[in-house]
Design an enzyme around this catalytic site. Structure first.
Site, mmCIF file in Angstrom:
data_model
loop_
_atom_site.group_PDB
_atom_site.id
_atom_site.type_symbol
_atom_site.label_atom_id
_atom_site.label_comp_id
_atom_site.label_asym_id
_atom_site.label_seq_id
_atom_site.Cartn_x
_atom_site.Cartn_y
_atom_site.Cartn_z
ATOM 1 N N THR A 34 -7.406 -4.008 6.158
ATOM 2 C CA THR A 34 -6.576 -3.124 5.347
ATOM 3 C C THR A 34 -5.166 -3.087 5.941
ATOM 4 O O THR A 34 -4.977 -3.354 7.126
ATOM 5 C CB THR A 34 -7.153 -1.699 5.284
ATOM 6 O OG1 THR A 34 -7.142 -1.117 6.604
ATOM 7 C CG2 THR A 34 -8.573 -1.720 4.748
ATOM 8 N N GLY A 35 -4.207 -2.769 5.104
ATOM 9 C CA GLY A 35 -2.819 -2.814 5.568
ATOM 10 C C GLY A 35 -2.443 -4.213 5.981
ATOM 11 O O GLY A 35 -1.763 -4.424 6.992
ATOM 12 N N SER A 37 -0.549 -6.619 4.546
ATOM 13 C CA SER A 37 0.648 -7.310 4.071
ATOM 14 C C SER A 37 1.814 -7.295 5.049
ATOM 15 O O SER A 37 2.843 -7.926 4.790
ATOM 16 C CB SER A 37 1.105 -6.718 2.735
ATOM 17 O OG SER A 37 1.480 -5.359 2.889
ATOM 18 N N SER A 38 1.675 -6.584 6.174
ATOM 19 C CA SER A 38 2.761 -6.566 7.150
ATOM 20 C C SER A 38 2.219 -6.133 8.502
ATOM 21 O O SER A 38 1.063 -5.714 8.631
ATOM 22 C CB SER A 38 3.888 -5.613 6.716
ATOM 23 O OG SER A 38 3.436 -4.276 6.722
ATOM 24 N N ILE A 40 0.662 -5.460 12.018
ATOM 25 C CA ILE A 40 -0.530 -5.900 12.742
ATOM 26 C C ILE A 40 -1.517 -6.596 11.816
ATOM 27 O O ILE A 40 -2.063 -7.656 12.155
ATOM 28 C CB ILE A 40 -1.200 -4.690 13.426
ATOM 29 C CG1 ILE A 40 -0.256 -4.093 14.471
ATOM 30 C CG2 ILE A 40 -2.525 -5.093 14.057
ATOM 31 C CD1 ILE A 40 -0.683 -2.731 14.986
ATOM 32 N N GLY A 41 -1.766 -6.016 10.634
ATOM 33 C CA GLY A 41 -2.724 -6.622 9.709
ATOM 34 C C GLY A 41 -2.336 -8.033 9.322
ATOM 35 O O GLY A 41 -3.182 -8.940 9.266
ATOM 36 N N TYR A 179 1.615 13.032 11.476
ATOM 37 C CA TYR A 179 1.058 11.757 11.926
ATOM 38 C C TYR A 179 -0.042 11.967 12.969
ATOM 39 O O TYR A 179 -1.148 11.439 12.840
ATOM 40 C CB TYR A 179 2.175 10.886 12.498
ATOM 41 C CG TYR A 179 1.700 9.579 13.087
ATOM 42 C CD1 TYR A 179 1.226 8.558 12.249
ATOM 43 C CD2 TYR A 179 1.725 9.350 14.456
ATOM 44 C CE1 TYR A 179 0.787 7.355 12.772
ATOM 45 C CE2 TYR A 179 1.297 8.149 14.988
ATOM 46 C CZ TYR A 179 0.827 7.148 14.146
ATOM 47 O OH TYR A 179 0.397 5.956 14.670
#
Length: 283
Positions: A34-35, A37-38, A40-41, A179
């Site tokens: 997941t995540g 597109s930029s 760490i992922g 956060y």
């Protein structure tokens, strides 16, 4: 990989991982990121490109995912992309339905999607939505996703890798209430669930990271000159955990921060408000 300065080389020593072991362990496995597109992922996906795996890349930016699919499939990995905002109920349900239709189930989940907000409480008085949207993606979304796929992971004796933050293990600091609360909530949930998941044969790994030089930190200009990990370096740590099944990664120096949080909490909780008060009065 970005070049580390002297301080960063001390704080973030190199990670050595065996690509041959990784390839052997992951051959034929299905990995959800997941995540993707930029940050760490994205780096994890590219690091797995030359391994015979089935990658499922999930993010909001479909165009970027399509580009990644084309580039990665020039190697040997097979890629499925799924555009979804995990805060959206319908899109999450569509993703889960897609996962449950996979012919070989699911082997590894890299829970990486998240958002960060740096804002004082005084500037948040009319921004309750900051807290709801942060909890939605950093806590509720991964919990919902994992609750659905746990049976698939149990069947394949799979693994869950949680990309967390060192802040979840330290005393809270100002300006990061939304956060830190959301990341700490999921970290606590995951550590509690891990005891049962391990009993079921599912491996669990928590990756506690300091500042990482990804697009997420760009809005906070103060971070541009601070020591930060390279996302490629983090990707190596994540991928290494896929064959070592290490339960957690923490920077070597985090123990000193934790001891400070325990033994000097009272001092910090007195000192920090005084510093903030003087800063505010000096404006």
């Amino acid at each position: 990989m970005q070049k580390y300065n002297l301080l960063e080389r001390l704080l973030f020593p190199p990670t050595y991982f065996n690509k041959k072991k990784l390839s052997s362990k992951l051959k034929g496995k299905t990995i959800l990121i997941t995540g993707a597109s930029s940050g760490i992922g994205e780096k994890v996906a590219y690091l797995l490109a030359d391994i015979h795996t089935n990658l499922i890349l999930v993010a909001r930016r479909e165009e970027k995912l399509s580009i990644m699919k084309s580039e990665i499939e020039k190697e040997v990995a097979k890629v499925s992309i799924f555009r979804a905002d995990l805060r959206n109920k319908e899109e999450m349900e569509e993703l889960l339905a897609f996962i449950h239709r996979l012919p070989d189930g699911l082997d590894i989940v890299v829970s990486n999607a998240g958002i960060s907000i740096n804002r004082s409480i005084n500037n948040s008085l009319d921004r309750y939505h900051d807290f709801t949207r942060t909890m939605a993606i950093n806590y509720f979304a991964p919990v919902q996703l994992l609750l659905s796929v746990i049976p698939l992971l149990e069947k394949n004796k799979g693994q869950i890798i949680s990309i967390s933050t060192v802040n979840a293990l330290l005393i809270p600091i100002p300006f990061w209430a939304a956060y830190q609360a959301s990341k700490s909530a999921f970290d606590t949930w995951f550590r509690s669930a891990a005891l049962e998941l391990n009993m079921m044969g599912i491996s669990t790994t928590s990756i506690y990271l300091p500042l990482v030089r990804t697009p997420m930190i760009l809005p906070t200009t103060a971070y541009l000159k601070m020591p930060a990990m390279c996302p490629n370096h983090v990707a190596q740590i994540v991928c290494k955990s896929m064959y070592t099944k290490r339960k957690k990664y923490r920077p070597w120096w985090l123990i000193f921060g934790q001891l400070t949080s325990i033994f000097f909490r009272g001092i910090l909780e007195t000192y920090i408000p005084n510093v903030l008060r003087k800063r505010r009065e000096g404006k």
